[in-house]
Design a protein around this motif. Structure first.
Motif, short mmCIF file in Angstrom:
data_model
loop_
_atom_site.label_atom_id
_atom_site.label_comp_id
_atom_site.label_asym_id
_atom_site.label_seq_id
_atom_site.Cartn_x
_atom_site.Cartn_y
_atom_site.Cartn_z
N UNK A 1 0.61 -0.88 -0.15
CA UNK A 1 -0.51 -0.27 -0.36
C UNK A 1 0.93 1.40 0.11
N UNK A 2 2.37 1.37 0.65
CA UNK A 2 2.87 2.19 0.86
C UNK A 2 3.87 2.76 -0.17
N UNK A 3 3.90 1.11 -1.31
CA UNK A 3 4.42 2.06 -2.29
C UNK A 3 3.48 1.71 -3.40
N UNK A 4 2.07 2.15 -3.22
CA UNK A 4 1.39 2.45 -4.27
C UNK A 4 0.83 4.32 -4.08
#
Length: 167
Positions: A159-162
């Motif tokens: 989620x953080x990557x996106x």
């Protein structure tokens, strides 16, 4: 960083083992340097770094568990476990500054050194507080929570990557 693989011209490829014919047009010829090494592209370099990471950390943890246990005995669990957690957090925070694969592997090495004393230390600490009957349940909960943290950590990292561009 320039990782290089040596080309072994005598080895059989997987296509030749299966008996499939390979046309010269189907295979890219790697660019060899004068020394017989091939430069890796970014995908191959990422794969190599991932493999190095998987191979280094377990050996580091095993190698440094004995010194970590000696420090546990010398300092006591209260001081040693909190020191491990502070060092671990500092290394994780410093990993933000890693810009190359070499820096990441070095940081993961030191993370493995810090991590090597945690599980034996917590197991020892739980053995002090609980009876043998209660101890198995507490250690199972500790290891189970570690597994759950790993599972949800991956989802959280995804989620953080996106979140590119969100502030």
């Amino acid at each position: 960083m320039a990782f290089k693989f040596f080309i072994n011209e005598n080895s059989d490829s997987s296509h030749e083992k299966k008996g499939n014919a390979i046309n010269d047009d189907d295979v890219e010829t790697p660019q060899e340097s004068d020394s017989g090494f091939v430069e890796l592209d970014s995908k191959e370099l990422r794969w190599l770094m991932w493999k190095l990471d998987l191979r280094i950390i377990p050996y580091v943890a095993v190698l440094f568990e004995v010194p970590a246990n000696l420090m546990l005995k010398l300092l006591g669990p209260r001081v040693w476990i909190s020191t491990i957690m502070l060092v671990w957090g500092g290394i994780m925070a410093a990993m933000v500054a890693c810009r190359t694969g070499t820096q990441l592997v070095v940081a993961r090495f030191f993370l493995g050194v810090a991590e090597s004393g945690l599980y034996p230390g917590v197991s020892f600490y739980l053995s002090i507080w609980y009876t043998k009957k209660q101890q198995a349940t507490r250690i199972a909960l500790f290891y189970g929570s570690s597994t759950l943290a790993g599972a949800f950590g991956g989802i959280l990292a995804y989620g953080i990557m996106h979140m590119v561009g969100l502030q």
